[in-house]
Design an enzyme around this catalytic site. Sequence first.
Site, PDB file in Angstrom:
ATOM      1  CE  LYS A  48      -3.645   2.636   0.542  1.00  0.00           C
ATOM      2  NZ  LYS A  48      -4.264   3.205  -0.616  1.00  0.00           N
ATOM      3  CD  GLU A  55      -3.103   8.172  -4.262  1.00  0.00           C
ATOM      4  OE1 GLU A  55      -3.310   9.141  -3.501  1.00  0.00           O
ATOM      5  OE2 GLU A  55      -3.480   7.013  -4.021  1.00  0.00           O
TER       6      GLU A  55
END
Length: 186
Positions: A48, A55
């Site tokens: 993550k 991102e």
Amino acid sequence: MGHLDPIFRTLAPGRGNIPRTPGGARGNGTAEEGYLHCGPAGAGHFVKMIHNGIEYGLMQAYAEGFDILQNARSKDLPEDHRYEFNLAEIAEVWRRGSVVGSWLLDLTAAALRESPALSQYAGVVEDSGEGRWAILAAIEEAVPADVLSAALYTRFRSRQEHTFAERMLSAMRHKFGGHVERPAGG
């Protein structure tokens, strides 16, 4: 882990309308359902963390691309090189089958529809910490992460007025080449 599978399956987004990856395994994996056991304790958090670092880079690429389009109208450009683009329309057309299509682009298109100049935003961008951790992991692993690092540093820069370093650059340019700063907003 199998006893937790019903909980994860309930919380996960499921396959939705996303087509299967060509050549992908069709075994007992859960990735197509939107969740995955990544390994021992901490492995999922690590995945993550890297996701969030990526991102940052994707968001920065969109921001820079749209900034170039926005500034194509600059009076500093020769008149025959100036363009007045409708950024909301460009975002919308890119959503329709472009290689850069993504959920982030969907959000960008919605923001530009709501406010083409994005005037309600100051441009201060915080970071969640995962981008920093991703860069630290890259350093520990000796893996170059140029885009992710630049995106994180741009977030840091967004929180500042012009820094001493930027004033120093301006002073050096002035001293070596007589370059005079343009007034802010000019």
